[in-house]
Design a protein around this motif. Structure first.
Motif, PDB file in Angstrom:
ATOM      1  N   LEU A 144       1.018  -0.772   0.017  1.00 59.40           N
ATOM      2  CA  LEU A 144      -0.075   0.291   0.218  1.00 59.40           C
ATOM      3  C   LEU A 144       0.966   1.827   0.213  1.00 59.40           C
ATOM      4  CD1 LEU A 144      -2.253  -1.255   3.162  1.00 59.40           C
ATOM      5  CD2 LEU A 144      -3.129  -1.335   0.675  1.00 59.40           C
ATOM      6  N   SER A 145       0.211   2.335  -0.824  1.00 59.65           N
ATOM      7  CA  SER A 145       1.216   3.485  -0.761  1.00 59.65           C
ATOM      8  C   SER A 145      -0.208   5.042  -0.943  1.00 59.65           C
ATOM      9  CB  SER A 145       2.372   3.500  -1.631  1.00 59.65           C
ATOM     10  OG  SER A 145       2.948   4.684  -1.049  1.00 59.65           O
ATOM     11  N   HIS A 146       0.056   5.197  -0.142  1.00 59.62           N
ATOM     12  CA  HIS A 146      -0.490   7.119  -0.688  1.00 59.62           C
ATOM     13  C   HIS A 146      -0.400   7.837   0.862  1.00 59.62           C
ATOM     14  CE1 HIS A 146      -3.050   5.837   3.683  1.00 59.62           C
ATOM     15  NE2 HIS A 146      -2.779   4.175   3.382  1.00 59.62           N
ATOM     16  N   ALA A 147      -0.489   9.060   0.229  1.00 61.54           N
ATOM     17  CA  ALA A 147      -0.517  10.180   1.503  1.00 61.54           C
ATOM     18  C   ALA A 147      -1.233  10.301   2.785  1.00 61.54           C
ATOM     19  CB  ALA A 147      -1.586  12.005   0.473  1.00 61.54           C
ATOM     20  N   GLY A 148      -0.263  10.721   3.210  1.00 61.33           N
ATOM     21  CA  GLY A 148      -0.866  11.086   4.520  1.00 61.33           C
ATOM     22  C   GLY A 148       0.339  10.205   5.479  1.00 61.33           C
ATOM     23  N   GLU A 149      -0.687  10.247   6.511  1.00 66.55           N
ATOM     24  CA  GLU A 149       1.024   9.606   7.905  1.00 66.55           C
ATOM     25  C   GLU A 149      -0.087   8.373   8.740  1.00 66.55           C
ATOM     26  OE1 GLU A 149       4.127  12.285   9.897  1.00 66.55           O
ATOM     27  OE2 GLU A 149       1.382  12.394  10.852  1.00 66.55           O
ATOM     28  N   GLU A 150       0.350   7.592   9.176  1.00 64.88           N
ATOM     29  CA  GLU A 150      -0.693   6.898   9.554  1.00 64.88           C
ATOM     30  C   GLU A 150      -0.311   6.535  11.238  1.00 64.88           C
ATOM     31  OE1 GLU A 150      -1.307   3.056   7.936  1.00 64.88           O
ATOM     32  OE2 GLU A 150      -1.163   5.105   6.286  1.00 64.88           O
ATOM     33  N   CYS A 151      -0.993   5.856  12.285  1.00 67.03           N
ATOM     34  CA  CYS A 151      -0.224   4.949  13.497  1.00 67.03           C
ATOM     35  C   CYS A 151      -0.927   3.979  13.601  1.00 67.03           C
ATOM     36  CB  CYS A 151       0.023   6.053  14.088  1.00 67.03           C
ATOM     37  SG  CYS A 151      -1.378   7.060  15.076  1.00 67.03           S
ATOM     38  N   GLY A 152      -0.942   3.354  14.809  1.00 70.20           N
ATOM     39  CA  GLY A 152      -1.581   2.256  15.550  1.00 70.20           C
ATOM     40  C   GLY A 152      -0.843   1.380  16.483  1.00 70.20           C
ATOM     41  N   VAL A 169       7.705  -8.022  13.708  1.00 71.08           N
ATOM     42  CA  VAL A 169       6.353  -8.351  14.191  1.00 71.08           C
ATOM     43  C   VAL A 169       6.511  -7.591  15.349  1.00 71.08           C
ATOM     44  CG1 VAL A 169       5.682 -10.790  15.537  1.00 71.08           C
ATOM     45  CG2 VAL A 169       6.951 -10.228  13.056  1.00 71.08           C
ATOM     46  N   LEU A 170       4.416  -7.175  15.510  1.00 72.68           N
ATOM     47  CA  LEU A 170       4.698  -6.231  16.865  1.00 72.68           C
ATOM     48  C   LEU A 170       3.583  -6.957  17.859  1.00 72.68           C
ATOM     49  CD1 LEU A 170       4.135  -2.727  14.733  1.00 72.68           C
ATOM     50  CD2 LEU A 170       5.896  -3.556  16.079  1.00 72.68           C
ATOM     51  N   ARG A 171       3.505  -6.931  18.899  1.00 71.25           N
ATOM     52  CA  ARG A 171       2.819  -7.770  19.325  1.00 71.25           C
ATOM     53  C   ARG A 171       2.355  -6.888  20.490  1.00 71.25           C
ATOM     54  NH1 ARG A 171       4.525 -12.816  18.823  1.00 71.25           N
ATOM     55  NH2 ARG A 171       7.036 -13.237  18.047  1.00 71.25           N
ATOM     56  N   GLN A 172       0.838  -7.563  21.578  1.00 77.42           N
ATOM     57  CA  GLN A 172       0.227  -6.478  22.592  1.00 77.42           C
ATOM     58  C   GLN A 172       1.046  -5.563  23.132  1.00 77.42           C
ATOM     59  OE1 GLN A 172      -1.548  -8.823  25.848  1.00 77.42           O
ATOM     60  NE2 GLN A 172      -2.746  -7.078  26.040  1.00 77.42           N
ATOM     61  N   GLY A 173       0.752  -4.119  22.487  1.00 78.51           N
ATOM     62  CA  GLY A 173       1.105  -2.826  23.388  1.00 78.51           C
ATOM     63  C   GLY A 173       2.125  -2.079  22.674  1.00 78.51           C
ATOM     64  N   ASP A 174       2.632  -3.422  21.538  1.00 80.16           N
ATOM     65  CA  ASP A 174       3.299  -2.619  20.561  1.00 80.16           C
ATOM     66  C   ASP A 174       2.470  -1.279  19.364  1.00 80.16           C
ATOM     67  OD1 ASP A 174       5.778  -4.136  21.509  1.00 80.16           O
ATOM     68  OD2 ASP A 174       5.694  -5.553  20.287  1.00 80.16           O
ATOM     69  N   ALA A 175       3.231  -0.485  19.120  1.00 76.64           N
ATOM     70  CA  ALA A 175       2.742   0.471  17.902  1.00 76.64           C
ATOM     71  C   ALA A 175       4.096   0.583  16.924  1.00 76.64           C
ATOM     72  CB  ALA A 175       2.458   1.731  18.742  1.00 76.64           C
ATOM     73  N   TRP A 176       3.089   1.166  15.729  1.00 80.70           N
ATOM     74  CA  TRP A 176       3.720   1.792  14.819  1.00 80.70           C
ATOM     75  C   TRP A 176       3.004   3.496  14.430  1.00 80.70           C
ATOM     76  CZ3 TRP A 176      -0.408  -1.389  14.720  1.00 80.70           C
ATOM     77  CH2 TRP A 176      -1.203  -1.628  13.841  1.00 80.70           C
ATOM     78  N   TYR A 177       3.872   3.883  13.111  1.00 76.10           N
ATOM     79  CA  TYR A 177       3.570   5.393  13.308  1.00 76.10           C
ATOM     80  C   TYR A 177       4.891   5.775  12.104  1.00 76.10           C
ATOM     81  CZ  TYR A 177       2.675  10.434  13.480  1.00 76.10           C
ATOM     82  OH  TYR A 177       2.587  11.184  12.988  1.00 76.10           O
ATOM     83  N   PHE A 178       3.681   6.007  10.298  1.00 74.00           N
ATOM     84  CA  PHE A 178       4.975   6.408   9.120  1.00 74.00           C
ATOM     85  C   PHE A 178       4.692   6.370   8.753  1.00 74.00           C
ATOM     86  CE2 PHE A 178       3.178   1.380   8.710  1.00 74.00           C
ATOM     87  CZ  PHE A 178       2.246   2.001   8.042  1.00 74.00           C
ATOM     88  N   ASP A 179       5.305   7.493   7.660  1.00 72.87           N
ATOM     89  CA  ASP A 179       4.542   8.339   6.544  1.00 72.87           C
ATOM     90  C   ASP A 179       4.511   6.865   5.342  1.00 72.87           C
ATOM     91  OD1 ASP A 179       4.646   8.943   4.030  1.00 72.87           O
ATOM     92  OD2 ASP A 179       6.724  10.829   4.342  1.00 72.87           O
ATOM     93  N   SER A 180       2.955   7.671   4.913  1.00 70.27           N
ATOM     94  CA  SER A 180       2.139   6.461   3.973  1.00 70.27           C
ATOM     95  C   SER A 180       2.334   6.898   2.731  1.00 70.27           C
ATOM     96  CB  SER A 180       0.420   7.085   4.468  1.00 70.27           C
ATOM     97  OG  SER A 180       0.380   7.060   5.661  1.00 70.27           O
ATOM     98  N   THR A 181       3.296   7.246   2.084  1.00 68.19           N
ATOM     99  CA  THR A 181       4.081   7.457   1.104  1.00 68.19           C
ATOM    100  C   THR A 181       5.138   5.809   0.654  1.00 68.19           C
ATOM    101  OG1 THR A 181       5.246   9.149   1.769  1.00 68.19           O
ATOM    102  CG2 THR A 181       3.250   9.982   0.682  1.00 68.19           C
TER     103      THR A 181
END
Length: 205
Positions: A144-152, A169-181
């Motif tokens: 996937l690739s699109h404009a913006g930022e995302e996290c979770g 590999v993320l597990r319970q309590g781990d998170a991500w944040y990156f430029d969606s492009t």
């Protein structure tokens, strides 16, 4: 009282309505427009998915005509929604601040569940999803690739997240944040469902 969706008339796809029936047609149109926008689809793209003319979608959304049962089911197939779901969700009549779990709009399918918060809020600048990825769920080999930022953040289970050349590999309590492009991909390679909350801006749904 007129039927919620037309079942008679000379046009097999639409049924012109008047009086009380016109109000029902406007409600169908408002619901369809809301769902189409929530899925980020143009009228042309929805018409292509449903196999109907562009004008059919426009006429229904404007309240100028009611679709037949068959036509509405065909259109809803393009939105991965059935008739019961279409008529059961509530349209917002003013600004809302709170949503019950049952009011989150399901926009995913198969092994991927994406439940969108505030789908009925016009002009949203953020997209928040309650996600459930069943074992084997994968957003696809084409990243996937699109404009913006995302996290979770992962609430339970495990989730493999690929961002460019990086993979974690993320597990319970781990998170991500990156430029969606940056090309990215999400996969549940575990044996248990993965539940997470994600947010992105600008909205893609």
């Amino acid at each position: 009282m007129a039927n919620p969706i037309g079942t008679s008339g000379s046009d097999p796809q639409t049924d012109q309505s008047a009086g009380e029936g016109a109000d029902v047609g406007a409600d169908v149109g408002a619901r369809l427009r809301h769902l189409r926008n929530a899925h980020g689809l143009s009228q042309r793209e929805l018409a292509r998915r449903a196999g109907v003319a562009n004008a059919t979608i426009s006429q229904i959304e404007s309240g100028g005509s009611n679709p037949s049962v068959g036509a509405l089911k065909r259109i809803l197939d393009g939105l991965s929604m059935d008739l019961a779901g279409f008529f059961s969700f509530e349209l917002a009549t003013g600004e809302r601040h709170f949503y019950k779990a049952s009011e989150l709009l399901e926009i995913g399918k198969d092994k991927l569940s994406y439940r969108l918060v505030a789908a009925d809020r016009p002009g949203r600048s953020i997209q928040m999803l309650h996600e459930t990825l069943m074992p084997g769920a994968d957003t696809g080999k084409i990243l996937l690739s699109h404009a913006g930022e995302e996290c979770g953040i992962v609430l339970s289970g495990s989730l493999e997240v690929s961002v460019g050349e990086m993979r974690q590999v993320l597990r319970q309590g781990d998170a991500w944040y990156f430029d969606s492009t940056i090309p990215h991909r999400f996969r549940n390679k575990g044996a248990e469902p993965c539940i997470c909350i994600s947010a992105g801006t600008p909205p893609t749904f």
